[in-house]
Design a protein around this motif. Structure first.
Motif, PDB file in Angstrom:
ATOM      1  N   VAL A 124       0.862  -1.185   0.000  1.00  0.00           N
ATOM      2  CA  VAL A 124       0.000   0.000   0.000  1.00  0.00           C
ATOM      3  C   VAL A 124       0.899   1.236   0.000  1.00  0.00           C
ATOM      4  CG1 VAL A 124      -1.882  -1.177   1.210  1.00  0.00           C
ATOM      5  CG2 VAL A 124      -0.163   0.064   2.530  1.00  0.00           C
ATOM      6  N   TRP A 125       0.393   2.322  -0.545  1.00  0.00           N
ATOM      7  CA  TRP A 125       1.127   3.586  -0.573  1.00  0.00           C
ATOM      8  C   TRP A 125       0.224   4.645   0.026  1.00  0.00           C
ATOM      9  CZ3 TRP A 125       6.128   4.652  -2.004  1.00  0.00           C
ATOM     10  CH2 TRP A 125       6.485   6.006  -2.104  1.00  0.00           C
ATOM     11  N   ASN A 138       0.184  11.722  -5.637  1.00  0.00           N
ATOM     12  CA  ASN A 138      -0.449  10.611  -4.932  1.00  0.00           C
ATOM     13  C   ASN A 138      -0.234   9.276  -5.630  1.00  0.00           C
ATOM     14  OD1 ASN A 138      -2.019  11.211  -7.127  1.00  0.00           O
ATOM     15  ND2 ASN A 138      -3.739  12.005  -5.940  1.00  0.00           N
ATOM     16  N   ALA A 139       0.884   9.142  -6.327  1.00  0.00           N
ATOM     17  CA  ALA A 139       1.222   7.877  -6.974  1.00  0.00           C
ATOM     18  C   ALA A 139       2.234   7.120  -6.127  1.00  0.00           C
ATOM     19  CB  ALA A 139       1.799   8.133  -8.369  1.00  0.00           C
ATOM     20  N   GLY A 140       2.152   5.791  -6.163  1.00  0.00           N
ATOM     21  CA  GLY A 140       3.085   4.949  -5.433  1.00  0.00           C
ATOM     22  C   GLY A 140       4.275   4.555  -6.284  1.00  0.00           C
ATOM     23  N   ARG A 141       5.229   3.866  -5.668  1.00  0.00           N
ATOM     24  CA  ARG A 141       6.437   3.468  -6.392  1.00  0.00           C
ATOM     25  C   ARG A 141       6.304   2.088  -7.024  1.00  0.00           C
ATOM     26  NH1 ARG A 141      12.274   4.535  -4.336  1.00  0.00           N
ATOM     27  NH2 ARG A 141      12.470   4.180  -6.571  1.00  0.00           N
ATOM     28  N   ILE A 148      -3.647   4.355  -0.173  1.00  0.00           N
ATOM     29  CA  ILE A 148      -4.460   4.715   0.990  1.00  0.00           C
ATOM     30  C   ILE A 148      -4.455   6.237   1.071  1.00  0.00           C
ATOM     31  CG2 ILE A 148      -4.748   4.566   3.484  1.00  0.00           C
ATOM     32  CD1 ILE A 148      -3.343   1.926   3.479  1.00  0.00           C
ATOM     33  N   ASP A 149      -5.604   6.827   0.797  1.00  0.00           N
ATOM     34  CA  ASP A 149      -5.766   8.283   0.755  1.00  0.00           C
ATOM     35  C   ASP A 149      -6.463   8.719   2.043  1.00  0.00           C
ATOM     36  OD1 ASP A 149      -6.440  10.898   0.290  1.00  0.00           O
ATOM     37  OD2 ASP A 149      -7.383  10.558  -1.650  1.00  0.00           O
ATOM     38  N   PRO A 570       6.450   0.720   0.066  1.00  0.00           N
ATOM     39  CA  PRO A 570       7.783   0.206  -0.267  1.00  0.00           C
ATOM     40  C   PRO A 570       8.540   1.148  -1.201  1.00  0.00           C
ATOM     41  CG  PRO A 570       6.051  -1.087  -1.331  1.00  0.00           C
ATOM     42  CD  PRO A 570       5.371  -0.196  -0.350  1.00  0.00           C
ATOM     43  N   GLY A 571       9.783   1.426  -0.850  1.00  0.00           N
ATOM     44  CA  GLY A 571      10.635   2.276  -1.673  1.00  0.00           C
ATOM     45  C   GLY A 571      10.624   3.733  -1.285  1.00  0.00           C
TER      46      GLY A 571
END
Length: 608
Positions: A124-125, A138-141, A148-149, A570-571
């Motif tokens: 999850v980011w 709001n983008a993940g790696r 999760i906003d 992650p990252g």
């Protein structure tokens, strides 16, 4: 009722946060452009890593049970809201793809989400409001991460002007806090960054800043509540006492303190935060100084450091160059239509035409009339050391006829306060149009000493690198007592992939150039988090380190202990959990490097 902007069925909600209707109109024009550009991209169906279609259906049903339909964002709405609008990649919708976004409204729902994520080992980011433009939004790696906003955790829990603090949830924007302060008639000034639609919590955790005396947000944190990967809720400092009366008042507690451990990390999800703030003052003066020569940066910085050290100036001055001022006044083509960076001769012409100086700076003075006038005289006297320096100040005081003891922030015109009174704004967003109306930016922000010569030396180095890649050096030099955040805004045309690739190459080159001088970034776009983390290389050659710096090894040990399944962001800041370690972002390497920069780097290695 809010309307929608953009194509039918594919639009952002109308922006109405600002108290200034012109700002709302400006933002809505920009949002309409963004919606139009996204409407042409396909909606890519993505699954979390290691999850098949049938399993995903089960997982999705569990999220729906926890959050309800409104809390699970899918399809076009997801595509519109959960991509990096300032992405440098050509295929952002593919490499950053996410199966859904989740919008919890309670801490218990966050715990429920984490139970499911742990069960299925789904990354999850987390974003607070997702407005971190220029750093990944709001983008993940990892492709397939669930977003999760926390925008709907938006309670202003307390505003206290006796002790000058506020306690908020991560969904609270700077606009919302400002309105709460006004409604509650509290004698307190909030602290705001350039754009007010972002999260107070998110900005503070990412070491962002505002412009009041308490504007160094990460250093104003006094107590947080955080949910760990296993769902455990922890309150730091005095908050670890049940029903603590001291949680927002004393940073310590008993034993180690952990607030900073959750800044720029992926060790937990922060759900509450207290920040110390500035009291509404007895008066305020907006100050400005302009100096004529490029080399005047040396005495300018040294004068500011001296004034800060001795308490004459209470907030941090912001120094800009002539290009920064031009960026506020129109697109680049208005000033120069040639290729490459605007040459100095043209800047000197523009300085004469527009009555501009090479460098200028804004800061504030706070206190009684006597204090302000005395400190302004000291500022005037100090800047006499620079030939041709022009200094001015506009003072504001409470209106005795209205029974005001302290100065309301709203009494100061925006054009004269420049965010130094804690009134949020969206005005600076106009600068993204510098290289094209549909523009974007990334930020390069090395930390250098608060020393005039060091600042000028770095400026010349960075200016040269910017010119090599065809970009203007847009300075935002934030001067503190001991350090400077030597910000460079790298603007690009979002519709021009060549321009975006060059912007990326410039960032990478600046990181490497800064490292040659012993400087590092304090913050980075998600595309460059590994690259920047690699620069912090102390201990990388230790026995058994395998090239991993000591600080990163410590981060990894904490990550593996607190998040053994590697589910939380992650990252982030280059901290990878064991399951992803060494693989990068599975679709993004440790850095994005365009062909031009790689070719140039290889030529340097060959001695060409």
């Amino acid at each position: 009722m809010a309307t929608e902007l953009g194509m039918v069925g594919f639009a952002f909600p109308e922006f109405t946060m600002s108290h200034d209707g012109r700002e709302n109109e400006l933002v809505n024009v920009i949002l309409k452009r963004w919606a139009a550009s996204l409407s042409g991209q396909p909606t890519v169906e993505v699954l979390p890593p290691g999850i098949d279609v049938d399993t995903w259906k089960v997982v999705l049903s569990k999220f729906l049970e926890i959050l309800g339909e409104k809390g699970v964002i899918l399809g076009d709405e997801h595509k519109l809201n959960y991509l990096d609008i300032f992405s440098l990649a050509e295929n952002e919708h593919e490499v950053r793809g996410s199966p859904c976004a989740l919008r919890p409204t309670t801490v218990e729902q966050i715990q429920g989400i984490l139970r499911v994520a742990n069960e299925y080992k789904i990354p999850v980011w987390t974003v607070s409001r997702g407005k971190n433009l220029g750093y990944g939004a709001n983008a993940g790696r990892v492709r397939g991460s669930i977003i999760i906003d926390l925008s709907d955790l938006d309670k202003v829990i307390e505003v206290n002007d006796k002790y000058c603090y506020y306690t908020v949830e991560p969904g609270v924007s700077f606009f919302k806090l400002y309105e709460a302060i006004k409604e509650q008639k509290k004698n307190i000034w909030s602290s705001v960054p350039a754009l007010g639609w972002g999260s107070i919590v998110g900005n503070s955790l990412d070491r962002g800043w505002g412009y009041t005396p308490n504007g160094d947000h990460s250093n104003q944190i006094c107590g947080i509540e955080v949910v760990l990967a296993d769902g455990t809720i922890v309150r730091t400092g005095m908050g670890s006492l049940n029903d603590s009366k001291m949680w927002p008042l004393f940073r310590g507690g008993y034993g180690p303190t952990y607030e900073s451990m959750f800044s720029q990390s992926n060790f937990g999800i922060v759900t509450k935060m207290t920040l110390w703030a500035s009291p509404a003052p007895l008066g305020f003066m907006s100050c400005h100084v302009a100096v004529p020569k490029e080399t005047d940066l040396v005495p300018m910085v040294d004068i500011f450091r001296e004034l800060l050290t001795h308490g004459v100036i209470q907030n941090h001055p912001v120094v800009g160059n002539i290009l920064r001022e031009l960026g506020k006044r129109g697109t680049r083509s208005k000033w120069y239509d040639g290729r490459g960076a605007i040459p100095d001769w043209r800047l000197e012409e523009l300085a004469k035409e527009l009555d501009l100086s090479w460098w200028d700076a804004n800061w504030g003075l706070y206190g009684s009339k006597e204090q302000i006038e005395m400190n302004f005289r000291r500022c005037q006297e100090a800047f006499k050391a620079i030939p041709g320096a022009r200094i001015r100040g506009n003072a504001y005081y409470p209106d005795a006829s209205k029974g005001e003891k302290y100065l309301p922030a709203s009494a100061i015109p925006y054009h004269d306060a420049w965010l130094q009174n804690g009134v949020p704004s969206m005005g600076p967003i106009v600068s993204i149009q510098y290289r094209g109306l549909d523009g974007g930016h990334i930020s390069f922000s090395p930390i250098v000493p608060a020393d005039g010569q060091a600042s000028l030396d770095w400026y010349y180095e960075a200016k040269k690198v910017c010119a090599e890649f065809g970009f203007d050096f847009m300075a935002g030099i934030h001067v503190y007592q001991r350090h400077i955040a030597h910000l460079i805004m790298i603007y690009f045309d979002r519709t021009d992939q060549e321009d975006k690739t060059a912007a990326n190459d410039l960032f990478v080159a600046l990181v490497k150039k800064a490292r040659e001088h012993g400087y590092g970034e304090y913050r980075a776009h998600i595309d460059h988090m590994d690259l920047v983390a690699d620069q912090y290389d102390f201990g990388a050659n230790d026995e058994g380190a395998n090239g991993v710096p000591a600080l990163m090894r410590l981060n990894q040990r904490i990550k593996d202990e607190l998040d053994p399944n590697g589910i939380l962001s992650p990252g982030k800041q280059g901290i990878w959990p064991k399951r992803f370690r060494g693989e990068g972002a599975k679709g993004r390497g440790s850095e994005i490097r365009g062909e031009k920069f790689v070719a140039k780097e290889e030529a340097v290695k060959r001695g060409l």
